[in-house]
Design an enzyme around this catalytic site. Structure first.
Site, PDB file in Angstrom:
ATOM      1  N   LYS A   1      46.114  42.200  35.256  1.00  0.00           N
ATOM      2  CA  LYS A   1      46.453  43.561  34.858  1.00  0.00           C
ATOM      3  C   LYS A   1      45.905  44.583  35.852  1.00  0.00           C
ATOM      4  O   LYS A   1      46.450  45.673  36.003  1.00  0.00           O
ATOM      5  CB  LYS A   1      45.920  43.846  33.456  1.00  0.00           C
ATOM      6  CG  LYS A   1      46.656  43.089  32.362  1.00  0.00           C
ATOM      7  CD  LYS A   1      46.117  43.438  30.985  1.00  0.00           C
ATOM      8  CE  LYS A   1      46.874  42.698  29.890  1.00  0.00           C
ATOM      9  NZ  LYS A   1      46.347  43.013  28.542  1.00  0.00           N
ATOM     10  N   ARG A   2      44.826  44.227  36.525  1.00  0.00           N
ATOM     11  CA  ARG A   2      44.218  45.155  37.482  1.00  0.00           C
ATOM     12  C   ARG A   2      45.136  45.466  38.653  1.00  0.00           C
ATOM     13  O   ARG A   2      44.983  46.468  39.332  1.00  0.00           O
ATOM     14  CB  ARG A   2      42.893  44.583  38.011  1.00  0.00           C
ATOM     15  CG  ARG A   2      41.780  44.541  36.973  1.00  0.00           C
ATOM     16  CD  ARG A   2      40.456  44.200  37.615  1.00  0.00           C
ATOM     17  NE  ARG A   2      40.489  42.900  38.264  1.00  0.00           N
ATOM     18  CZ  ARG A   2      40.255  41.758  37.649  1.00  0.00           C
ATOM     19  NH1 ARG A   2      39.989  41.749  36.349  1.00  0.00           N
ATOM     20  NH2 ARG A   2      40.285  40.604  38.285  1.00  0.00           N
TER      21      ARG A   2
END
Length: 482
Positions: A254-255
């Site tokens: 997700k980063r």
């Protein structure tokens, strides 16, 4: 045998790119062979369940064009297609107890405290390997504990000696030591089946012939196969896909900012481009064609060409591919997508359609439009050095002269269409003995304040109109006169 595949997502949030690829490969395998593609909602992990996530799954599948043949909304005779509904019918408990009777599974009453004590460190990671403590309980003891209300799970009974071999369509035959197979939980203490157990039962009952998943599940495959064998069921074909990494070769997370389908749509990517790109994350057609419609993917897809090497999510390549899809878009469809971005920047009354036409071939994602068209709203601050152009042989002094000379022509021109303005300015240049660029460059800078713009000076002047053109040229004259 008819090919039947399934996409079985858990409603835990946005659809990760890896899950989208799994769904796409399952879909392409089925459609390439004229088979069926099923949608099954695996909502048995109540701790990770996210409200509204099921709607995200339906919306995403619809947007990318992957229509399922059977699912919660299309009963093909194998329903229900939602695991919690199947659990309510007692399907998983029935098969779990069948395994208990066959001594292929057993009830485990160990407390959390005891299970915690079994944890150990292997290769720097904390793991828990169950020691079969409850396997030796007699049937009477098991029934007594259940009657007393003691919490319990049902575990798979795997051998501790020998080996188990399974086949993957990409990796071939893989043999593992049975000592590595832990007794995984099949039914949790809350009565819900685990993902691993429900998958096997549902895939068999729904006649699934091909199972696509990430290669992180390779280590679980022997346990799945032992379940199939314990029931006497035919084992489906396994296709384990490579890991998807970012450009630094770390697992896509997700980063990264673009790990989910919705992330990409919000960043201005087209669903068709995302599907095309995701299909190539670990697979390529025999002819190495890169731009392909969903129908072309169906025709070309051969799962034996899936790579075993990690697939790199090349964001730059996705942007390039999206740009190609944008160029090929119908102009009206493009305008519909571009207008909200243009209107968010350009507030003045002008021909938005013409602005859209100018930027269509110059962007890769729709948000790119904003920086290209902001000058239509207002000329930005710029340095007079911008008027200096070696090829056009202009500088600030010559530009001031040209702008003063051309201003009356612009003020009196009646036809402000791009073609009429171009002819007018070319004639003006000829009369003055100037080259076309000697006139056009100062005008372009004056009306845009930029080195590079979508369209030339006359395109811009047509869009902003005579009054705004004259105002901007006068402002440029004042700026150059200081």
């Amino acid at each position: 045998m008819k090919v039947r595949t399934r996409y079985a997502p858990s409603p835990t949030g946005r659809m990760h790119v890896g899950n989208l690829r799994t769904a796409l490969y399952e879909y392409l395998i089925a459609k390439h062979e004229g088979g069926d593609f099923l949608l099954r909602i695996e909502d048995t992990d109540r701790e990770r369940y996210v409200e509204g996530a099921t709607e995200i799954i339906y919306r995403t599948m619809k947007q990318v064009g992957m229509e399922h043949d059977e699912g919660p909304d299309k009963d093909g005779g194998c329903g229900p297609y939602v695991q919690s509904e199947r659990m309510a019918q007692g399907i998983y408990a029935k098969y779990a107890w069948e395994l208990v009777k066959k001594k292929e599974a057993y009830c485990c009453f160990c407390t959390k405290e005891r299970l915690e004590s079994l944890k150990t460190i292997i290769d720097g990671k904390e793991v828990s390997v169950y020691d079969k403590h409850c396997l030796g309980l007699s049937e009477e003891e098991v029934q007594k504990n259940i009657a007393a209300g003691m919490p319990y799970v049902i575990r798979q009974n795997n051998p501790t000696t020998g080996t188990t071999t399974f086949h993957d369509e990409l990796y071939g035959d893989i043999t593992v030591d049975n000592s590595e197979l832990d007794d995984m939980i099949l039914i949790k203490s809350d009565g819900y089946p685990t993902y691993n157990f429900a998958n096997v039962v549902d895939d068999h009952l729904m006649g699934i012939t091909h199972v696509v998943r990430g290669n992180e599940y390779l280590s679980s495959s022997p346990k799945y196969n032992r379940l199939y064998e314990a029931f006497g069921w035919e084992i489906p074909k396994y296709i384990h896909c490579p890991l998807i990494t970012d450009e630094e070769h770390h697992k896509l997370s997700k980063r990264s900012g673009h790990s989910s389908y919705e992330d990409l749509i919000e960043q201005g990517f087209l669903p068709e481009a995302v599907v095309n790109f995701v299909a190539l994350l670990g697979w390529s057609p025999e002819d190495n064609q890169e731009i392909m419609s969903l129908q072309e993917l169906i025709e070309k897809f051969d799962y034996t060409r899936i790579s075993k090497s990690p697939a790199v999510f090349d964001y730059g390549k996705l942007k390039w591919m999206n740009g190609e899809y944008i160029k090929a878009m119908d102009n009206e469809a493009f305008y519909g997508k571009a207008l909200p971005v243009i209107a968010s920047v350009v507030k003045r009354e002008c021909d938005m359609k013409k602005i859209a036409d100018l930027v269509k071939t110059r962007i890769e994602v729709f948000p790119d439009i904003a920086a290209l068209v902001d000058f239509f709203e207002e000329v930005p601050e710029y340095d007079n050095e911008l008027y200096t152009h070696k090829k056009m042989k202009t500088d600030a002094a010559s530009s001031l002269t040209v702008l003063k000379e051309v201003l009356p022509v612009l003020e009196t021109a009646e036809d402000y269409s791009g073609t009429a303005l171009y002819d007018l300015l070319v004639n003006f240049a000829a009369e003055k003995g100037y080259k076309n660029g000697y006139v056009m460059w100062p005008l372009r800078v004056a009306v845009s304040g930029k080195m590079s713009t979508p369209g030339g000076a006359t395109d811009i002047m047509e869009i902003i109109g005579r009054d705004e053109t004259v105002r901007r040229v006068k402002a440029a004259i004042d700026k150059l006169s200081v």
